[in-house]
Each structure stands twice: as C-alpha cells, then as structure tokens.
Design a protein around this motif. Sequence first.
Motif, mmCIF file in Angstrom:
data_model
loop_
_atom_site.group_PDB
_atom_site.id
_atom_site.type_symbol
_atom_site.label_atom_id
_atom_site.label_comp_id
_atom_site.label_asym_id
_atom_site.label_seq_id
_atom_site.Cartn_x
_atom_site.Cartn_y
_atom_site.Cartn_z
ATOM 1 N N ILE A 216 0.815 -1.216 0.000
ATOM 2 C CA ILE A 216 0.000 0.000 0.000
ATOM 3 C C ILE A 216 0.851 1.270 0.000
ATOM 4 O O ILE A 216 0.550 2.222 -0.713
ATOM 5 N N CYS A 217 1.916 1.278 0.788
ATOM 6 C CA CYS A 217 2.733 2.494 0.914
ATOM 7 C C CYS A 217 3.795 2.621 -0.174
ATOM 8 O O CYS A 217 4.222 3.739 -0.490
ATOM 9 N N HIS A 218 4.238 1.495 -0.726
ATOM 10 C CA HIS A 218 5.257 1.528 -1.792
ATOM 11 C C HIS A 218 4.878 0.549 -2.905
ATOM 12 O O HIS A 218 5.632 -0.397 -3.194
ATOM 13 N N PRO A 219 3.710 0.751 -3.530
ATOM 14 C CA PRO A 219 3.209 -0.229 -4.514
ATOM 15 C C PRO A 219 4.129 -0.446 -5.714
ATOM 16 O O PRO A 219 4.211 -1.564 -6.227
ATOM 17 N N LEU A 220 4.814 0.597 -6.157
ATOM 18 C CA LEU A 220 5.693 0.453 -7.325
ATOM 19 C C LEU A 220 6.931 -0.383 -7.010
ATOM 20 O O LEU A 220 7.488 -1.030 -7.896
ATOM 21 N N ARG A 221 7.348 -0.362 -5.758
ATOM 22 C CA ARG A 221 8.535 -1.128 -5.350
ATOM 23 C C ARG A 221 8.170 -2.527 -4.859
ATOM 24 O O ARG A 221 9.062 -3.338 -4.588
ATOM 25 N N TYR A 222 6.878 -2.816 -4.730
ATOM 26 C CA TYR A 222 6.433 -4.098 -4.172
ATOM 27 C C TYR A 222 7.031 -5.308 -4.896
ATOM 28 O O TYR A 222 7.570 -6.217 -4.235
ATOM 29 N N PRO A 223 6.974 -5.368 -6.255
ATOM 30 C CA PRO A 223 7.510 -6.563 -6.934
ATOM 31 C C PRO A 223 9.006 -6.782 -6.713
ATOM 32 O O PRO A 223 9.477 -7.925 -6.773
ATOM 33 N N SER A 224 9.739 -5.699 -6.464
ATOM 34 C CA SER A 224 11.186 -5.847 -6.279
ATOM 35 C C SER A 224 11.567 -6.134 -4.828
ATOM 36 O O SER A 224 12.662 -6.641 -4.555
ATOM 37 N N ILE A 225 10.668 -5.804 -3.875
ATOM 38 C CA ILE A 225 10.955 -6.036 -2.453
ATOM 39 C C ILE A 225 10.379 -7.374 -1.986
ATOM 40 O O ILE A 225 11.079 -8.201 -1.392
ATOM 41 N N ILE A 226 9.096 -7.587 -2.243
ATOM 42 C CA ILE A 226 8.427 -8.827 -1.797
ATOM 43 C C ILE A 226 8.543 -9.865 -2.902
ATOM 44 O O ILE A 226 7.677 -10.010 -3.753
ATOM 45 N N THR A 227 9.634 -10.588 -2.881
ATOM 46 C CA THR A 227 9.927 -11.599 -3.897
ATOM 47 C C THR A 227 9.893 -12.992 -3.266
ATOM 48 O O THR A 227 9.731 -13.140 -2.041
ATOM 49 N N ASP A 228 10.067 -14.008 -4.100
ATOM 50 C CA ASP A 228 10.148 -15.382 -3.574
ATOM 51 C C ASP A 228 11.341 -15.523 -2.627
ATOM 52 O O ASP A 228 11.264 -16.237 -1.615
ATOM 53 N N GLN A 229 12.453 -14.846 -2.967
ATOM 54 C CA GLN A 229 13.635 -14.889 -2.099
ATOM 55 C C GLN A 229 13.341 -14.253 -0.741
ATOM 56 O O GLN A 229 13.823 -14.718 0.295
ATOM 57 N N PHE A 230 12.542 -13.179 -0.759
ATOM 58 C CA PHE A 230 12.146 -12.538 0.502
ATOM 59 C C PHE A 230 11.373 -13.525 1.378
ATOM 60 O O PHE A 230 11.600 -13.597 2.583
ATOM 61 N N VAL A 231 10.457 -14.285 0.775
ATOM 62 C CA VAL A 231 9.657 -15.253 1.525
ATOM 63 C C VAL A 231 10.555 -16.335 2.127
ATOM 64 O O VAL A 231 10.376 -16.736 3.284
ATOM 65 N N VAL A 232 11.524 -16.809 1.349
ATOM 66 C CA VAL A 232 12.455 -17.832 1.844
ATOM 67 C C VAL A 232 13.244 -17.301 3.037
ATOM 68 O O VAL A 232 13.373 -17.969 4.078
ATOM 69 N N LYS A 233 13.776 -16.077 2.908
ATOM 70 C CA LYS A 233 14.546 -15.476 4.007
ATOM 71 C C LYS A 233 13.660 -15.252 5.231
ATOM 72 O O LYS A 233 14.090 -15.470 6.374
#
Length: 315
Positions: free
Chosen positions: A130-147
């Motif tokens: 909601i606060c950073h929608p344009l950056r969402y795909p680059s921040i919340i990635t599959d790698q993020f979920v694994v970490k």
Amino acid sequence: MRAHKNGTTSNEVSSFLLNCFVRSPSWQHWLSLPLSLLFLLAMGANAILLTTIHLEASLHQPMYYLLSLLSLLDIVLCLTVIPKVLVIFWFDLRPISFSACFLQMYIMNCFLGMESCTFMVMAYDRYIAICHPLRYPSIITDQFVVKAAIFILARNVLLTMPIPILSAKLYYCGRNVIENCICANMSVSKLSCDNVTINRFYQLGVGWTLLGSDLILIFLSYALILRAVLRLKAEGAVAKALSTCGSHFILILFFNTILLVLVLTYVAKEKVAPEVPVLLNVLHHVIPAALNPIVYGVRTQEIKQGIQRLLKKGW
C-alpha cells in the motif's frame, strides 16, 4: 527414588496426568462435539487452502506463500493439542509420558511464536503493497519469503528451546496431576519440588519479547498504512486499500484477542472459575486455525475463484 536434604526419600514422577475438566465432567460432554467440529473444520479448511494455493499457478505469489506457511503452522498446532484433548474427553485417557509432555510444550511455544512472527511479516507485506506499490515486486519476492521463513524458524526454534529444557530438568517428586488439558509450561513446572523462578521469568521474558515485539511492529505497520490511506485523494482508493488489509487485520484480532483474554483470566484467576483459563488455552489452538483460512477464502477473490475452479475440476 531420590534422597532429600532431610534424609527422606520419595518416588520420582515418570509420567503426568492431564486433569482437564475432571472436576466438571459435564464440560467434557458439552465441549467434545463443538471441539470436534472445530478441529475437523480447521483441518479441512487449511487443507483446501493449501491445495488451492499449490495447484493454482495464479496463486504462486509471495503473499499466498506466507498464507500457506500460516496454514501449516495452524495444522501442526491443532494436531499437537486437540487430538489428545478429545481422547481425554471420550476415553478418559489422561496419562501423558514425560517426553510427550515436554515435546508438546515445545511445539506449542515454538509454533505460536512462529505464527505471531508470520503475522508480522504479512503486515510488512501489506505495508509495502500500500505504501510503496511500485517497489512491491522488487521487495516482496520469492527470495524474501524464503529469508522470512528462515528467520521465523530460527528465531522461534532457538529462543523457545530452553522452555521445555528448563522444565524437564526440574525434580518432580510426587505430584503428577497437571490442572490443564495441555502441557503448558507453568502448569507442569509448579508440580516440581524445585524453585521455578527461572522458568517463570524465562517464559514471561521470551513471551513478551517475541509476541510483544511482533505486535508492536504490526501496529506500527498499520499506523503507517492508515496514514498513507488517509492521504489518498482518488475516489474509492481508501476502500480498496483498506480491503487489501481487512483479512489480515481480522486474523490478527482473532489471534491476539484470545491471547489477551487468556492472559487477563490468568491475572484475575481468583475471580474466574479455574476451568475458564483451561478452556481458553485449548480454544486458542483451534479457533484461529479454523477461522484463518475461512476469512481469507471469503474475503480474497483470487482464493475464492481458485477454490471454485478446483471444485469444478473435481466434479
């Protein structure tokens, strides 16, 4: 046998009895049916949700992976607690071995902490969306979920491990009746003849550190989300933004409200029947597990459509 300082000896306890609602047998009869239904609902709803996310390619996204993790945690918590409670209700099989009791204690503490931490990561996911929608795909990635999953696992496995270890090292010199349906740390520790101050302080310290820090970060995320939403000028943007957080916020309320009521009843235990905190202890392991997948299934269009497609394929 173990010798005491005064020269006497006593038998060392080798197993425990879960007293549950033995003083109120009518509670067991009335609770067995709704508890069985809640258990079946929790197992079935979470299994359907996991299957839907696994088979629907459109749901292979970080947010739904986090939801899958939450469902797995709910299933393990339910299986750790509810079957034993139902066996006590139906067949009066109250004995539980030392190893089984401390294993249950560890899983409950560890997985409740993991569930709380998962809610915190999901709140961060909603904050970025909601606060950073344009950056969402680059921040919340599959790698993020694994970490995030590794962090959730490592934090809670390591910090909750001393709880059953400290409790298991105590000397249990005669009393073996646990006034509870589950092997809660303090319900077990107070049966020992040793000083349990360290156990009590570690349990409280870890509990407030883990659950408290998660809750603070969750509310901080929602405060930032609310501030960002109130700044939106586009028509309908506020409702749309809040709807993306609605399911997650409802689940947090389920989880923390029952936990808060449980804490308050323990604090005011002189003013409430002793069966009430015992009942809340059990319900805390099944009600959120039963409601979590239903809330997401009803409120999330993508999941609802995925379940409908799976049902059509099955027919």
